[in-house]
Design a protein around this motif. Structure first.
Motif, mmCIF file in Angstrom:
data_model
loop_
_atom_site.group_PDB
_atom_site.id
_atom_site.type_symbol
_atom_site.label_atom_id
_atom_site.label_comp_id
_atom_site.label_asym_id
_atom_site.label_seq_id
_atom_site.Cartn_x
_atom_site.Cartn_y
_atom_site.Cartn_z
ATOM 1 N N LEU A 64 -8.808 -20.089 4.146
ATOM 2 C CA LEU A 64 -9.049 -18.777 4.739
ATOM 3 C C LEU A 64 -9.580 -17.800 3.691
ATOM 4 N N GLN A 65 -9.016 -17.847 2.478
ATOM 5 C CA GLN A 65 -9.529 -17.003 1.400
ATOM 6 C C GLN A 65 -10.974 -17.373 1.080
ATOM 7 N N LEU A 66 -11.235 -18.668 1.002
ATOM 8 C CA LEU A 66 -12.594 -19.137 0.724
ATOM 9 C C LEU A 66 -13.555 -18.678 1.809
ATOM 10 N N ALA A 67 -13.164 -18.852 3.074
ATOM 11 C CA ALA A 67 -14.029 -18.460 4.190
ATOM 12 C C ALA A 67 -14.324 -16.962 4.159
ATOM 13 N N LYS A 68 -13.311 -16.173 3.829
ATOM 14 C CA LYS A 68 -13.506 -14.715 3.783
ATOM 15 C C LYS A 68 -14.515 -14.330 2.708
#
Length: 523
Positions: A64-68
């Motif tokens: 999720l951090q990567l996607a953001k």
């Protein structure tokens, strides 16, 4: 073909995606993979895939951090989440980030291909939507939009007090306050008409996706953006990310080329015109060499192509050009007024001062000052007449012209040296599976986005292409020793997964490691 990048900390999942899909029979290509978000991020910045497949729970940086971060810095990438957790919390966060799909493990090949096809369709749909100019034309006619553009122009020209700027920005719903600002100028070249309108809509969409970017259409082919950031490093990173996104989208969706100049970071609204002027100066100084490239004002200061005002003379000469010579001489001769006949003492003083200054500059650049300016060896034998203003002018022109020619021949050495340093580091550390764009950028003291841009522009290859090339060359040497197992060769060149090594080796050589060995043994 659409490039797909896979991030999952489970080797079996990555291997399944890699081997169970017949990639050659689809319109997708597996462009890379990583075991965690932190490692993936530097690779994604370099490879710039169209679609990202990522697990949620991973070490160092979760999905999720990567996607953001990916959606903020490379908004064109479609993200598909792969999750072993059927929890509303994760799905809700994924939707908020703007992911394309949320798939629960175990995932079938058909399900994954359906998700990839949906992502590809969405990408194509966006491209088609851009062909419709109605929304942009309506926007340009909108009074609020036009007033906001007037405010943008006022900020760049510095004609309005900060208080009024802030009030007007708030009235238009523009959050303008930030610790640091940078102005980015974009020039589009190539076909005109509908292509330019399409490009403008693409740029508008990129700016809309990032609340740290405020875009203005100052002309048909010239566009500017004010970039906001919390620190010098953050605002520079955002400027480079935006510039790279612009080049990617323009290149992929139009027949145009985007040349981009990035001004310096400033801390106050009244200083924004400075950054704007610097961004424009880049185009003025580089001219046709700017075509399709990204350069910042710091780049020009490094390669000697910008003349800052009010700086010591040696620094000024470092950045001046041939066209600046008349102004430099005029400034030096100002004390003479209208005098045309000179005293030998005064003329010699000026020439000696200029020779010493130029020689110091050339030595700092590691040029052979004495071969460029042999007069420094024996000033008493100076081969110039200098009894009149015209003669002194000609002598100064000769000294400055030779100095600038030597300096300019050396100008590219800054980045040549930097690239050599990066390449040497790669050659020394290619066997480290954790080597990344970020670690190499840190080694040469540049931000990852800045290094990514410069490395590609200077070498003609991306960081990943270069690293892979080094690893494949070393792997060929390793495979030539038939007593060493293929898996050992894979580990020795930085690949923790022998199957992935085989995939990369075949992709780059057309042969599997086994076939390469057989071919080598037959020689």
């Amino acid at each position: 073909m659409y490039k797909v990048f896979v991030v999952d900390d489970e080797v079996v999942v990555r291997e399944s995606i890699r081997t169970q899909i017949a990639w050659e029979d689809t319109r997708f290509t597996l462009s890379g993979e990583a075991s965690d978000g932190e490692m993936a991020l530097s690779l994604i910045k370099d490879i710039q895939p169209d679609i990202l497949l990522t697990d949620i729970r991973m070490p160092f940086m979760d999905g999720l951090q990567l996607a953001k971060i990916v959606k903020q810095t490379m908004p064109w990438i479609r993200v598909i989440i792969l999750s072993g957790h059927d929890e509303f919390f994760y799905a809700q966060k994924a939707i908020g980030i703007g992911v394309q799909a949320y798939l629960l493990k175990p995932i079938s090949v058909s399900e994954l291909l359906d998700a990839l096809e949906s992502a590809a369709t969405a990408i194509e749909g966006e491209a088609k939507a851009r062909n419709s100019t109605a929304s942009l034309q309506a926007m340009l006619k909108n009074t609020t939009f036009l007033n906001a553009q007037h405010l943008f122009t006022d900020i760049l020209t510095g004609g309005v007090a900060s208080g009024e700027v802030i009030e007007r920005a708030l009235a238009f719903g523009i959050a303008l306050i930030a610790p640091r600002y940078i102005v980015v100028r974009i020039e589009l070249s190539g076909h005109s008409g509908g292509q330019l309108l399409l490009a403008r809509e693409i740029l508008h969409n990129l700016a809309e996706a990032d609340d740290g970017v405020w875009l203005s259409f100052g002309g048909v082919e010239r566009i500017a953006a004010i970039i906001k950031g919390g620190s010098d490093e953050a605002v520079v990173e955002r400027a480079y990310s935006f510039a790279q996104a612009v080049q990617h989208e323009i290149a992929n969706n139009t027949e145009l080329a985007a040349s981009i100049g990035i001004g310096g970071s400033v801390s106050h609204l009244p200083s924004i015109p400075e950054s704007y002027t610097q961004a424009g100066e880049i185009f003025k100084r580089l001219g046709s060499a700017m075509a399709g490239k990204i350069y910042s004002i710091s780049d020009l200061l490094e390669i000697g192509a910008f003349v800052p005002e009010n700086v010591p003379r040696k620094a000024q000469l470092r950045y001046a050009t041939e066209t600046d010579i008349p102004a430099i001489i005029e400034k030096l001769l100002e004390p003479l007024g209208e005098q045309t006949v000179l005293s030998a003492l005064f003329a010699d003083y000026l020439l000696m001062d200029m020779l010493i200054t130029c020689a110091k500059l050339l030595k700092e650049l590691h040029c052979d000052a004495e071969s460029v300016l042999p007069e420094t060896k024996n000033f008493s034998a100076l081969p110039f007449k200098r009894s009149t203003r015209e003669e002194l002018d000609a002598a100064m022109r000769s000294i400055l012209s030779r100095t600038f020619a030597a300096r300019d021949a050396h100008a590219g050495m800054k980045y040549a040296s930097l690239i050599r340093k990066a390449q040497a580091y790669i050659h020394e550390n290619y066997a480290d599976a954790n080597i990344s764009l970020q670690s190499v950028a840190a080694h040469v003291a540049l931000s990852s986005n800045h290094f990514c841009t410069i490395f590609a522009q200077e070498t003609g290859r991306t960081f990943i292409e270069y690293l892979t090339g080094v690893r494949i060359a070393q792997a060929k040497e390793g495979l030539a020793d038939l007593s060493v197992r293929t898996s050992e060769v894979a580990y020795s060149v930085g690949y923790n997964d022998p199957r992935y090594f085989s995939y990369i080796f075949k992709k780059n050589t057309g042969l599997t490691p086994r076939d390469y060995r057989a071919q080598y043994a037959a020689k």
